[in-house]
Design a protein around this motif. Structure first.
Motif, PDB file in Angstrom:
ATOM      1  N   ILE A  68     -10.325   9.826   5.095  1.00 59.42           N
ATOM      2  CA  ILE A  68      -9.951  11.180   5.543  1.00 59.42           C
ATOM      3  C   ILE A  68      -8.603  11.585   4.938  1.00 59.42           C
ATOM      4  N   VAL A  69      -7.651  10.662   4.950  1.00 54.82           N
ATOM      5  CA  VAL A  69      -6.328  10.966   4.398  1.00 54.82           C
ATOM      6  C   VAL A  69      -6.385  11.082   2.872  1.00 54.82           C
ATOM      7  N   PHE A  70      -7.003  10.071   2.243  1.00 55.06           N
ATOM      8  CA  PHE A  70      -6.953   9.983   0.772  1.00 55.06           C
ATOM      9  C   PHE A  70      -7.558  11.227   0.118  1.00 55.06           C
ATOM     10  N   ASP A  71      -8.562  11.793   0.758  1.00 51.19           N
ATOM     11  CA  ASP A  71      -9.233  12.994   0.273  1.00 51.19           C
ATOM     12  C   ASP A  71      -8.256  14.162   0.040  1.00 51.19           C
ATOM     13  N   HIS A  72      -7.089  14.118   0.689  1.00 53.20           N
ATOM     14  CA  HIS A  72      -6.112  15.211   0.589  1.00 53.20           C
ATOM     15  C   HIS A  72      -4.856  14.819  -0.178  1.00 53.20           C
ATOM     16  N   LEU A 105       4.502  16.075   6.098  1.00 48.36           N
ATOM     17  CA  LEU A 105       3.430  15.278   6.707  1.00 48.36           C
ATOM     18  C   LEU A 105       2.603  16.134   7.661  1.00 48.36           C
ATOM     19  N   ARG A 106       3.289  17.017   8.378  1.00 53.38           N
ATOM     20  CA  ARG A 106       2.538  17.888   9.292  1.00 53.38           C
ATOM     21  C   ARG A 106       1.554  18.772   8.506  1.00 53.38           C
ATOM     22  N   ASP A 107       2.024  19.317   7.393  1.00 51.09           N
ATOM     23  CA  ASP A 107       1.134  20.122   6.539  1.00 51.09           C
ATOM     24  C   ASP A 107      -0.095  19.322   6.113  1.00 51.09           C
ATOM     25  N   LEU A 108       0.148  18.096   5.704  1.00 52.55           N
ATOM     26  CA  LEU A 108      -0.972  17.263   5.257  1.00 52.55           C
ATOM     27  C   LEU A 108      -1.924  16.958   6.413  1.00 52.55           C
ATOM     28  N   TYR A 109      -1.363  16.529   7.551  1.00 51.62           N
ATOM     29  CA  TYR A 109      -2.226  16.203   8.706  1.00 51.62           C
ATOM     30  C   TYR A 109      -3.052  17.415   9.134  1.00 51.62           C
ATOM     31  N   GLN A 110      -2.440  18.614   9.017  1.00 51.41           N
ATOM     32  CA  GLN A 110      -3.171  19.799   9.474  1.00 51.41           C
ATOM     33  C   GLN A 110      -4.412  20.107   8.638  1.00 51.41           C
ATOM     34  N   LYS A 139       3.418  17.745  20.061  1.00 49.76           N
ATOM     35  CA  LYS A 139       3.824  16.403  20.462  1.00 49.76           C
ATOM     36  C   LYS A 139       2.938  15.346  19.784  1.00 49.76           C
ATOM     37  N   GLU A 140       1.648  15.674  19.719  1.00 49.41           N
ATOM     38  CA  GLU A 140       0.731  14.714  19.093  1.00 49.41           C
ATOM     39  C   GLU A 140       1.006  14.585  17.587  1.00 49.41           C
ATOM     40  N   PHE A 141       1.233  15.708  16.942  1.00 50.01           N
ATOM     41  CA  PHE A 141       1.611  15.619  15.516  1.00 50.01           C
ATOM     42  C   PHE A 141       2.852  14.745  15.351  1.00 50.01           C
ATOM     43  N   ASP A 142       3.817  14.956  16.268  1.00 48.41           N
ATOM     44  CA  ASP A 142       5.055  14.174  16.164  1.00 48.41           C
ATOM     45  C   ASP A 142       4.800  12.677  16.286  1.00 48.41           C
ATOM     46  N   ILE A 143       3.881  12.318  17.177  1.00 49.31           N
ATOM     47  CA  ILE A 143       3.583  10.883  17.347  1.00 49.31           C
ATOM     48  C   ILE A 143       3.028  10.308  16.033  1.00 49.31           C
ATOM     49  N   MET A 144       2.087  11.031  15.434  1.00 44.24           N
ATOM     50  CA  MET A 144       1.503  10.532  14.177  1.00 44.24           C
ATOM     51  C   MET A 144       2.556  10.460  13.084  1.00 44.24           C
ATOM     52  N   ILE A 145       3.383  11.467  13.016  1.00 48.88           N
ATOM     53  CA  ILE A 145       4.425  11.519  11.979  1.00 48.88           C
ATOM     54  C   ILE A 145       5.420  10.377  12.179  1.00 48.88           C
ATOM     55  N   ASP A 146       5.766  10.093  13.431  1.00 51.99           N
ATOM     56  CA  ASP A 146       6.673   8.969  13.702  1.00 51.99           C
ATOM     57  C   ASP A 146       6.077   7.647  13.212  1.00 51.99           C
ATOM     58  N   VAL A 147       4.801   7.429  13.539  1.00 55.33           N
ATOM     59  CA  VAL A 147       4.158   6.177  13.109  1.00 55.33           C
ATOM     60  C   VAL A 147       4.168   6.092  11.585  1.00 55.33           C
ATOM     61  N   VAL A 196       0.860  -1.172   0.000  1.00 59.80           N
ATOM     62  CA  VAL A 196       0.000   0.000   0.000  1.00 59.80           C
ATOM     63  C   VAL A 196       0.906   1.234   0.000  1.00 59.80           C
ATOM     64  N   GLY A 197       0.324   2.419   0.191  1.00 63.53           N
ATOM     65  CA  GLY A 197       1.136   3.621   0.012  1.00 63.53           C
ATOM     66  C   GLY A 197       0.831   4.724   1.010  1.00 63.53           C
ATOM     67  N   VAL A 198       0.765   5.952   0.504  1.00 62.50           N
ATOM     68  CA  VAL A 198       0.687   7.148   1.343  1.00 62.50           C
ATOM     69  C   VAL A 198      -0.550   7.157   2.251  1.00 62.50           C
ATOM     70  N   ALA A 199      -1.706   6.793   1.685  1.00 63.32           N
ATOM     71  CA  ALA A 199      -2.928   6.863   2.489  1.00 63.32           C
ATOM     72  C   ALA A 199      -2.837   5.926   3.684  1.00 63.32           C
ATOM     73  N   HIS A 200      -2.373   4.699   3.443  1.00 61.89           N
ATOM     74  CA  HIS A 200      -2.268   3.752   4.547  1.00 61.89           C
ATOM     75  C   HIS A 200      -1.232   4.200   5.584  1.00 61.89           C
ATOM     76  N   ALA A 201      -0.098   4.685   5.117  1.00 64.97           N
ATOM     77  CA  ALA A 201       0.944   5.101   6.067  1.00 64.97           C
ATOM     78  C   ALA A 201       0.408   6.203   6.988  1.00 64.97           C
ATOM     79  N   MET A 202      -0.250   7.204   6.397  1.00 63.62           N
ATOM     80  CA  MET A 202      -0.727   8.327   7.216  1.00 63.62           C
ATOM     81  C   MET A 202      -1.942   7.938   8.049  1.00 63.62           C
ATOM     82  N   SER A 203      -2.772   7.052   7.503  1.00 61.75           N
ATOM     83  CA  SER A 203      -3.958   6.625   8.227  1.00 61.75           C
ATOM     84  C   SER A 203      -3.581   5.813   9.474  1.00 61.75           C
ATOM     85  N   TYR A 204      -2.480   5.054   9.389  1.00 62.38           N
ATOM     86  CA  TYR A 204      -1.995   4.338  10.577  1.00 62.38           C
ATOM     87  C   TYR A 204      -1.661   5.330  11.697  1.00 62.38           C
TER      88      TYR A 204
END
Lengths: 360, 360
Positions: free
Chosen positions: B282-286, B353-358, B320-328, B258-266
């Protein structure tokens, strides 16, 4: 309503050059040093060091080269099994078939007959095999038959051409290395590829079709069209895609069945020894009334690849010979039921089949 | 170059009502009367006699109802295994998972952890499982995840969300009965169906793609378009086709990733407990910049089915929370390598990744 619990090949490796991994795959399956691996190999590879040097023989392992001038026979299976039992100190660790549909079917049948009593002809039919086969591996070197994935092994017996259909028939392991198909002669490439194309048409237009078989059939059909009608694939891509088409076409038959072309082609093979691929093409060319669209596209493919099919093969047959072919064809009831429906006997008469055979 | 020897589900039954054949399929797999079958069932079926009355319990067999409000956890697997060992006189004859991706993944993980020492979290990763799992059966009641056919079981552990990827993970038997999906709520139907659609897009546009994965991906994608964009399928046909799309989409990942959507969705799931299906959406939409065509079609599907995705879920998160998601997300290297290529680290930065999550 009950549904078939379909056995799938539990291990598959796909990739250009994956044949190099054969020895590594077999090593953990060796039972002991007295239990050899027997490699059944199409004799077109007899002096082909590129292929044979990659089969590493240990202890009592043997390569048996087999001619595929004729379609596989039940008697041939029985002889192979006897030879293997005589030459091996213990029951073999496995049978590895390397070749086209004939070799794959022989490997499947031999692996079954090593653990089941009697003769191969006793098991032609549906679900007659009692004991699990020994470990068996299929390595196609030509694409289209679907033998690498099917639960049958089609054999010509004394009384009929019919498969050993059973849950023990499918391979335990398949290696899909499209590089092994690089030297297939053009006519054989076309005829065997058309076996896959015809599987798709017969499955997709059949009365047995369900969403499982339909999805596999559509995928294989789409690949066949890319390969045989379009011009934008590289040689390697075309070989890889045809290997996948064969696989999916075979899966499409899982819940479905083949149809008119296969039923009639079995008659040609049985009487005249016509090989399966070309036999299917000879028959299918005359089946517009059953498969109008499918036959039209087939004729386009024939023209595009400049294929001339044998003509007049039935022109000098006797009444008795026609009757033999018609008997073989009519005996394949599930194929007719899939193609025409429950009432197939109303329209598929002996005269109808004779008329069709006479055109070929 | 070496290729993966891919394990396939060795037995599959497909058909409307095939769930009725469950007991017949299990009977020969019972080891003895002290070795029960354990049925892990989504608790939406708790008082659903239509389903549960068809599970026949003998000897010490048990149904365990499991809530899927949260994504499956390694600790949940460990607790289930402990309960099963305590409640069974002997090692169970088999684990049967009945439900969506969460239940299927739990059944796979439990069947592995019954024969492997330690905790489930020790096996998150690739090929860490040492002993074969016990017999396990998957029965999806919602379509799209591909969990019925994959060699992974995705779990949230103390440190990360990651699958137990192994040759022992795939089911020994799958029952594909589309009738079991008839009561899935519309949003869940869409989100889970989109898991399949996103698998296809991520696989088909990935750098790992080969002809094997491509053919399965194309087939699943075509089915998704029929189901989610067109109007000419009956309800039953749409359910059957979505079940096959999920299967083929899962097969497409075999040689791909899989790719970007799965990585960020995790990342979203790990931090916020967002469920996998909706998280992917939610991720794929962006992700227009990564998957322009795929996202355009996704937006058409969303409009057609009147789906409103949750908005602003990251609006009040701390650094800190953004960092946790970005690490995963960044830890899932094979996913990025498939999506972007070997040099993915040049473009996929923490800021990116932070830009995308935001935006989410």
């Amino acid at each position: 309503m009950t549904y078939k619990n379909f056995p799938m090949v539990p291990r598959v490796i796909f990739g250009r050059g994956s044949f190099n991994q054969l020895n590594e795959i077999l090593a953990p399956k060796r039972l002991n040093m007295n239990a050899p691996f027997i490699f059944l190999v199409d004799d077109v590879f007899k002096n082909n060091v590129w292929l044979t040097s990659r089969i590493s023989l240990s202890y009592d392992d043997k390569i048996v080269f087999i001619s595929t001038k004729e379609e596989p026979k039940t008697s041939q299976v029985d002889e192979l099994v006897e030879d293997i039992i005589l030459m091996s100190k213990e029951r073999p660790s496995g049978i590895i078939g390397i070749g086209g549909g004939a070799l794959l079917d022989l490997a499947k049948a031999v692996s079954i007959m090593i653990t089941n009593e009697g003769e191969a002809k006793d098991y032609q039919g549906w679900d007659l095999v009692k004991n699990p086969a020994i470990y068996h591996v299929g390595i196609p070197t030509i694409s289209g038959t679907g033998a690498e994935v099917s639960r049958t092994t089609v054999l010509t017996g004394p009384d009929r051409k019919l498969g050993i259909n059973s849950d023990y028939t499918p391979f335990d392991q398949v290696i899909l290395d499209s590089e092994l198909t690089k030297d297939v002669p053009k006519n054989q490439w076309f005829y065997t590829g058309m076996d896959c194309y015809i599987h798709c048409i017969e499955s997709l237009t059949g009365t047995y079709l369900n969403a499982f078989s339909e999805s596999y059939g559509e995928m294989a059909l789409d690949l066949c069209k890319q390969i045989f009608l379009e011009d934008n694939l590289s040689t390697i891509d075309a070989q890889e895609k045809l290997m996948m088409a064969s696989w999916h076409g075979g899966m499409s038959i899982a819940y479905s069945q083949v149809g008119v072309a296969h039923a009639m082609s079995y008659g040609l093979s049985y009487l005249l020894g016509i090989k399966h691929g070309v036999g299917n093409c000879i028959v299918f060319d005359h089946l517009e009334e059953f498969y109008p669209e499918g036959v039209e596209v087939f004729k386009q493919m024939k023209i595009k690849h400049n294929i001339t099919l044998p003509q007049g093969i039935c022109s000098s047959l006797s009444d008795k010979e026609f009757d033999i072919m018609i008997d073989v064809a009519l005996s394949l009831e599930p194929l007719w039921e899939n193609a025409i429906g429950n009432n197939w006997k109303k329209t598929i008469t002996r005269e109808k089949l004779r008329d069709l055979y006479q055109k070929m």
